[in-house]
Design an enzyme around this catalytic site. Structure first.
Site, short mmCIF file in Angstrom:
data_model
loop_
_atom_site.label_atom_id
_atom_site.label_comp_id
_atom_site.label_asym_id
_atom_site.label_seq_id
_atom_site.Cartn_x
_atom_site.Cartn_y
_atom_site.Cartn_z
N GLU A 1 2.22 -8.11 8.73
CA GLU A 1 2.23 -6.65 8.82
C GLU A 1 3.10 -6.02 7.75
OE1 GLU A 1 -0.54 -6.80 11.10
OE2 GLU A 1 0.29 -4.78 10.92
N ARG B 1 -1.95 -10.08 -21.09
CA ARG B 1 -2.94 -9.80 -22.13
C ARG B 1 -2.43 -8.79 -23.16
NH1 ARG B 1 -6.69 -6.11 -21.89
NH2 ARG B 1 -8.37 -7.58 -22.30
N ASP C 1 -8.32 -1.27 -25.28
CA ASP C 1 -8.69 -1.25 -23.86
C ASP C 1 -8.68 0.17 -23.32
OD1 ASP C 1 -7.12 -4.34 -22.70
OD2 ASP C 1 -9.08 -3.91 -23.59
N PRO D 1 0.82 -1.22 0.00
CA PRO D 1 0.00 0.00 0.00
C PRO D 1 0.85 1.26 0.00
CG PRO D 1 -0.68 -1.51 1.74
CD PRO D 1 0.61 -2.02 1.21
C1 4FV Z 1 -1.20 -4.20 -1.30
C2 4FV Z 1 -1.90 -3.15 -1.96
C3 4FV Z 1 -1.42 -4.67 0.09
C4 4FV Z 1 -0.07 -5.18 2.99
C5 4FV Z 1 0.38 -6.15 4.09
C6 4FV Z 1 0.13 -7.36 2.03
C7 4FV Z 1 -0.62 -6.08 1.93
C8 4FV Z 1 0.58 -7.48 3.45
N1 4FV Z 1 -0.29 -4.71 -2.15
N2 4FV Z 1 -1.37 -3.08 -3.22
N3 4FV Z 1 -2.90 -2.35 -1.52
N4 4FV Z 1 -0.50 -5.54 0.57
O1 4FV Z 1 -2.38 -4.29 0.72
O2 4FV Z 1 -0.42 -4.03 -3.30
O3 4FV Z 1 1.95 -7.73 3.51
#
Ligand code: 4FV
Length: 260
Positions: free
Chosen positions: A127, A165, A180, A100
């Site tokens: 985490e 794709r 697309d 994130p």
């Molecule tokens: C995430 C997202 C995501 C965070 C903790 C995996 C998680 C755990 N990955 N975009 N939004 N990852 O939430 O790509 O490690």
């Protein structure tokens, strides 16, 4: 004799390789894999754990909830993937962690993966991942959106699907990927199919005209209108890049709020 293009190869560092059956055994990406248009290699950090218990996570320094993925097993998995790519004489590929905290993924980033012939995707769990691993062995962090999922596997699979794709031959109709959303910076136009009348609503007559130029113009106008309405940021990006034709600009001007 034209040389075969280098394969698109994804190396995925994940604790849950079976999840990737979703993209290796189904749909467009499954068929493309069977036709060797791309490759997937999964690397489980537990196979690179340093102790007899195959420990890959531990409690966070400083306290706090949950567990953190340890750096060493991930480092060894990343290095093994890079060595395997070298063994296949493929160019070095970026190491991308799904997170994130990452950059919002867009079409251009996906297209870049096709150009680099793939990537090593790091799928975190718990985490998150020890920062020292991210700092020293990860080139980029990419995010699917401002929300949190349980692991990086689903985001990784969406990246794989979106990249595969784009490969020539992956879609039955090669024009499809080119039409697309986002390929030309706009959202896709509306689509219609049989029946000609649904719930009393007819298909736009131009689509039944057989006049290809008029149909193309109508579709472009619809894309411009839906993009201006839902994603004005994309229109502004095209304006800044001077990527809109005079006709495009005329359509946008006429459809602007407050215009007749
Ligand atoms: C995430 C997202 C995501 C965070 C903790 C995996 C998680 C755990 N990955 N975009 N939004 N990852 O939430 O790509 O490690």
């Amino acid at each position: 004799m034209t040389a075969e293009p280098e394969p698109l190869r994804f190396d995925v560092v994940t604790l849950f390789a079976p999840m990737f059956e979703a993209v290796t055994g189904n749909g467009v990406s499954g068929r493309a894999l069977a036709r060797q248009l791309w490759q997937l290699h999964c690397w489980n950090p537990r196979d690179f754990a340093m102790d007899a218990y195959k420990t890959i996570d531990d409690r966070p320094y400083g306290g706090g909830p949950g567990m953190v993925m340890m750096a060493e097993p991930l480092r060894e998995a990343i290095l093994a993937a890079a060595a395997a790519r070298r063994g296949q004489a493929l160019p070095e590929a970026p190491v991308i962690c799904l997170s994130p905290q990452g950059r919002a993924i867009d079409h251009a980033m996906i297209a870049g993966l096709v150009s680099s012939r793939g990537a090593t995707l790091i799928c975190g769990r718990y985490e998150g991942i020890d920062q020292r691993l991210l700092d020293r062995y990860v080139d980029e962090e990419w995010s699917l959106g401002d929300f949190v999922v349980s692991g990086g596997e689903l985001p990784a699979m969406m990246i794989v699907d979106a990249a595969v794709r784009l490969l020539p031959g992956a879609l039955n109709d090669s024009l499809s990927a080119q039409q697309d959303s986002f390929v030309d910076g706009l959202l896709d136009c509306p689509h219609y199919t049989r029946p000609p009348v649904f719930d009393g609503v007819e298909v736009p007559p131009v689509l039944l005209s057989g006049h290809h130029a008029r149909i193309a113009a109508w579709r472009r106008e619809q894309s411009l209108r839906v993009t201006a309405r839902r994603r004005p940021d994309l229109i502004q990006r095209l304006r800044d890049g001077q990527q809109l034709s005079r006709q495009d600009l005329k359509i946008l001007d006429e459809s602007a709020p407050g215009k007749s």
